[in-house]
Structure formats: structure tokens, C-alpha cells
Design an enzyme around this catalytic site. Structure first.
Site, mmCIF file in Angstrom:
data_model
loop_
_atom_site.group_PDB
_atom_site.id
_atom_site.type_symbol
_atom_site.label_atom_id
_atom_site.label_comp_id
_atom_site.label_asym_id
_atom_site.label_seq_id
_atom_site.Cartn_x
_atom_site.Cartn_y
_atom_site.Cartn_z
ATOM 1 N N ASN A 16 12.255 -16.173 -19.330
ATOM 2 C CA ASN A 16 10.955 -16.733 -19.742
ATOM 3 C C ASN A 16 10.442 -16.064 -21.017
ATOM 4 O O ASN A 16 9.327 -16.316 -21.443
ATOM 5 C CB ASN A 16 9.914 -16.611 -18.619
ATOM 6 C CG ASN A 16 9.544 -15.162 -18.326
ATOM 7 O OD1 ASN A 16 10.190 -14.242 -18.817
ATOM 8 N ND2 ASN A 16 8.500 -14.965 -17.545
ATOM 9 N N ASN B 126 13.446 -15.476 -4.909
ATOM 10 C CA ASN B 126 13.997 -16.761 -5.372
ATOM 11 C C ASN B 126 15.464 -16.628 -5.770
ATOM 12 O O ASN B 126 16.275 -17.517 -5.501
ATOM 13 C CB ASN B 126 13.196 -17.294 -6.570
ATOM 14 C CG ASN B 126 11.848 -17.846 -6.125
ATOM 15 O OD1 ASN B 126 11.693 -18.278 -4.990
ATOM 16 N ND2 ASN B 126 10.886 -17.829 -7.023
ATOM 17 N N THR C 281 19.899 3.186 -20.940
ATOM 18 C CA THR C 281 20.961 2.520 -21.711
ATOM 19 C C THR C 281 20.418 2.152 -23.090
ATOM 20 O O THR C 281 19.225 1.865 -23.222
ATOM 21 C CB THR C 281 21.427 1.263 -20.949
ATOM 22 O OG1 THR C 281 21.897 1.668 -19.663
ATOM 23 C CG2 THR C 281 22.549 0.543 -21.676
ATOM 24 N N GLY D 263 17.620 -10.852 -22.364
ATOM 25 C CA GLY D 263 17.207 -9.480 -22.687
ATOM 26 C C GLY D 263 18.362 -8.664 -23.256
ATOM 27 O O GLY D 263 19.451 -9.197 -23.501
ATOM 28 N N PHE D 264 18.096 -7.396 -23.449
ATOM 29 C CA PHE D 264 19.076 -6.506 -24.084
ATOM 30 C C PHE D 264 20.388 -6.444 -23.282
ATOM 31 O O PHE D 264 21.462 -6.806 -23.787
ATOM 32 C CB PHE D 264 18.431 -5.126 -24.253
ATOM 33 C CG PHE D 264 19.387 -4.011 -24.541
ATOM 34 C CD1 PHE D 264 20.280 -4.096 -25.594
ATOM 35 C CD2 PHE D 264 19.374 -2.867 -23.754
ATOM 36 C CE1 PHE D 264 21.164 -3.060 -25.863
ATOM 37 C CE2 PHE D 264 20.247 -1.829 -24.014
ATOM 38 C CZ PHE D 264 21.146 -1.921 -25.061
ATOM 39 N N TYR E 41 6.799 -0.814 -11.424
ATOM 40 C CA TYR E 41 8.240 -0.958 -11.681
ATOM 41 C C TYR E 41 9.040 -0.338 -10.534
ATOM 42 O O TYR E 41 9.861 -1.000 -9.904
ATOM 43 C CB TYR E 41 8.580 -0.286 -13.009
ATOM 44 C CG TYR E 41 10.004 -0.482 -13.467
ATOM 45 C CD1 TYR E 41 10.534 -1.752 -13.640
ATOM 46 C CD2 TYR E 41 10.823 0.608 -13.750
ATOM 47 C CE1 TYR E 41 11.849 -1.935 -14.073
ATOM 48 C CE2 TYR E 41 12.133 0.429 -14.184
ATOM 49 C CZ TYR E 41 12.641 -0.835 -14.343
ATOM 50 O OH TYR E 41 13.942 -1.008 -14.781
ATOM 51 N N GLY F 197 17.469 -16.401 -2.676
ATOM 52 C CA GLY F 197 17.490 -17.729 -2.045
ATOM 53 C C GLY F 197 18.514 -18.629 -2.714
ATOM 54 O O GLY F 197 19.264 -19.346 -2.038
#
Ligand code: UDP
Length: 308
Positions: free
Chosen positions: A34, A101, A177, A12-13, A147, A104
Site C-alpha cells: 500500500n 488476512n 539489514t 519495500g526494501f 512494533y 487466511g
């Protein structure tokens, strides 16, 4: 030197800029994404680096990785309001299952964990500017709750792992940002206004444009993230630029810098859109010796050519 870092959402950015910074500093970087809201184009130049590995995976599924790990930087999320309104369930899943996850993985590898949280945990704030000690004003069932609440849950889960499992954790609350590398169709205000100005299309100001935001240039943010990662701070830290602008002021500035003849049109204000936002960064200033250096005008001048 030679430390191994996993970055979830690394395509991502913010993730791409951070991957680049870590590679330049001698880290081995494993990027997991993904592509739900990222594009393969961003991280393509990094593929040439022998210290960069890319894994295409949804982190809501178990993350299997062999070898030692020094850091897990959990950056994966749908962070643009347009994205999380389109994918609310995936947003909740990555903030909950994805965080579980990632935690973990960090616990199994005895790695330092860093959660990329958000100023949205403060909701539509009743305290201004926002300090880390403020608990926020969030509508738990509103359209933005997918979110806000998943990030609040992610913070709670991170602190539970820190307290219960003694996981060495960091939490960064990132404020608005911007910079080169954002998607043109990202939906957030700066990409929208720059795209509209460059195409002489009307700038879409939501509401009356009196709501405020404080915009941090990506290079400044990445420096803060890097310092926090290396610090021993286990409690949330705000990172952002404290210079506050109304959305109308931002529109005017982008029109001026681009020399565009675009008009301004007013659209309805999205539900639960925070009326004001400005970080109190005294904690980051003191503990990380960090503060942003790049003004909004300077940062926009570096960003506009990329959109062109
Ligand atoms: N906004 C706007 N026009 C746009 C996109 C956004 O006026 O085309 C406003 C939006 O309502 C919000 C602010 O700009 O008040 C920042 O929105 P953004 O989507 O960038 O991020 P947010 O800070 O709300 O997460």
C-alpha cells in the site's frame, strides 16, 4: 518452477530484493503493497517482467486472489523506528489484522506461509547473543511496543494456525539489514549516517553510541530467506550477521569509507532503544547451511554508491 508466490510488503526494501530473487529463480510473483513506507520506484523495474504482478492494497482488508498459490510471504510492516513511531496504529494493525488476512489466504490456498518477524521480539535483551529460545525483554506499553508486540502477536497467531489448522508455516526473525534500495529518509542508522557523511553534515549518534547492532548485507539475508522458505522448519529462525559493532564504531567506519569530514553530534537516546543486539545463528547455520559472507566494510562499499 512456475510456482506462484504472494509477497505482502513486496515493494519495500527487503521485499523488492526478494521479488527479484524469486523472479530470477523462475517463480511467478504477486506483490501486494500500500506504499505506506515503500516507494513505487523500487519495484518499477520488475513491472517489465511478465511473471510479476503488482496489486496496490492494504492487507488489513480482505485479500481476494484467484488461482493456486504455493507460498504467502508476509513481509508487510513498518520496520524503521521512525516509521512505526509515526504510524503506531497502522503498525499494530498490519502485524495483527494484516497477519490474520495473510494467514487466511495461505490457509485457503493450502500455501506455505512465512512470517517476516524481527529481532525486536527480543526487546532490550538480557541474554546475549540472542538465541531463538530466548523469550525477550519487551516493554508492552513503551513507544516501540506497537512494533515489538504486533510482531510477537503475529508469531503467536502464526503458531496457532500451524497448530490448529496444520498450516505449513515458517517464522524468520530478521536482524538489522542494510543495502542498496533503502530509502534515504528511512530514518535508520545506516541510511542516516551515509546521507549525513555524503553531505558533510554531522553524524547524529543517539546516546553515547555505545549501544551495539549487528548489520547484515541484503544479499546475504535474501539467500537465507530463500533457503528458509524451501526448508521444512516450522519454528522461528534468526537471520542476521553476528559481527557486532557499537554505533560509534559504525560512524567511524562510514566516515572512513566515504572520506567525509563530517563531525559527530550526540542526540538523546530514544526510549527503550535496545542496548545490545547480536544474533546467535547456529540454528540457521546447521539447518539451512547458511551464514553471511559479506563483511560490514564490503557491504557499505556496495551500499554507498547507491546513496550517491
Ligand atoms: N541511531 C543513531 N543515529 C541515527 C539513527 C539511529 O545513533 O541517526 C542508533 C539508534 O539509537 C539505535 C541504532 O542506531 O541504537 C540502530 O537504530 P536503527 O534505527 O537503525 O534500528 P533499530 O536497530 O533500533 O531498530
Amino acid at each position: 518452477m512456475g510456482k506462484r508466490v504472494v509477497i505482502t510488503g513486496g515493494a519495500g526494501f527487503i521485499g523488492t530484493h526478494l521479488c527479484r530473487r524469486l523472479l530470477e529463480s523462475g517463480y511467478k510473483v504477486i506483490c501486494i503493497d500500500n506504499f505506506i513506507s515503500a516507494s513505487a520506484v523500487n519495484s518499477r523495474p520488475l513491472n517489465k517482467d511478465k511473471n510479476f504482478t503488482f496489486i496496490k492494497q492494504d492487507i488489513c482488508k480482505y485479500i481476494a486472489l484467484s488461482g493456486k498459490l504455493d507460498y504467502v510471504l508476509h513481509c508487510a510492516s513498518l520496520a524503521s523506528p521512525e516509521d512505526y513511531l509515526r504510524f503506531p496504529i497502522q503498525t499494530l494493525k498490519v502485524g495483527s489484522l494484516g497477519t490474520h488476512n495473510s494467514l487466511g489466504l495461505a490457509k485457503r490456498k493450502k500455501a506455505i506461509f512465512m512470517l517476516f518477524s524481527t529481532s525486536e521480539v527480543y526487546g532490550d535483551p538480557l541474554v546475549h547473543p540472542q538465541k531463538e529460545s530466548y523469550w525477550g525483554n519487551v516493554n508492552p506499553i513503551g513507544v516501540r511496543s506497537c512494533y515489538d508486540e504486533s510482531k510477537r502477536f503475529a508469531e503467536a497467531l502464526t503458531m496457532a494456525y500451524h497448530r490448529r489448522h496444520k498450516l505449513d508455516a515458517r517464522i524468520v526473525r530478521i536482524f538489522n539489514t542494510y543495502g542498496p534500495g533503502m530509502r534515504v529518509n528511512d530514518g535508520r542508522v545506516i541510511p542516516n549516517f551515509i546521507y549525513q557523511a555524503l553531505h558533510n553534515k554531522p553524524l547524529t549518534v543517539y546516546g553515547r553510541g555505545r549501544q551495539t547492532r549487528s548489520f547484515c548485507y541484503i544479499e546475504d539475508l535474501v539467500e537465507g530467506l530463500y533457503r528458509l522458505m524451501l526448508s521444512p522448519i516450522n519454528e522461528p529462525v534468526n537471520l542476521g550477521n553476528p559481527n557486532e559493532f557499537t554505533i560509534m564504531q559504525l560512524a567511524g567506519l562510514i566516515l572512513k569509507i566515504t572520506g567525509s569530514k563530517s563531525k559527530i553530534v550526540f542526540k538523546s537516546l530514544p526510549q527503550d532503544d535496545p542496548r545490545q543486539r547480536k544474533p546467535d545463528i547456529s540454528k540457521a547455520k546447521k539447518a539451512l547451511k547458511w551464514e553471511p559472507r559479506i563483511s560490514l566494510t564490503e557491504g557499505l562499499k556496495k551500499t554507498i554508491p547507491w546513496f550517491k
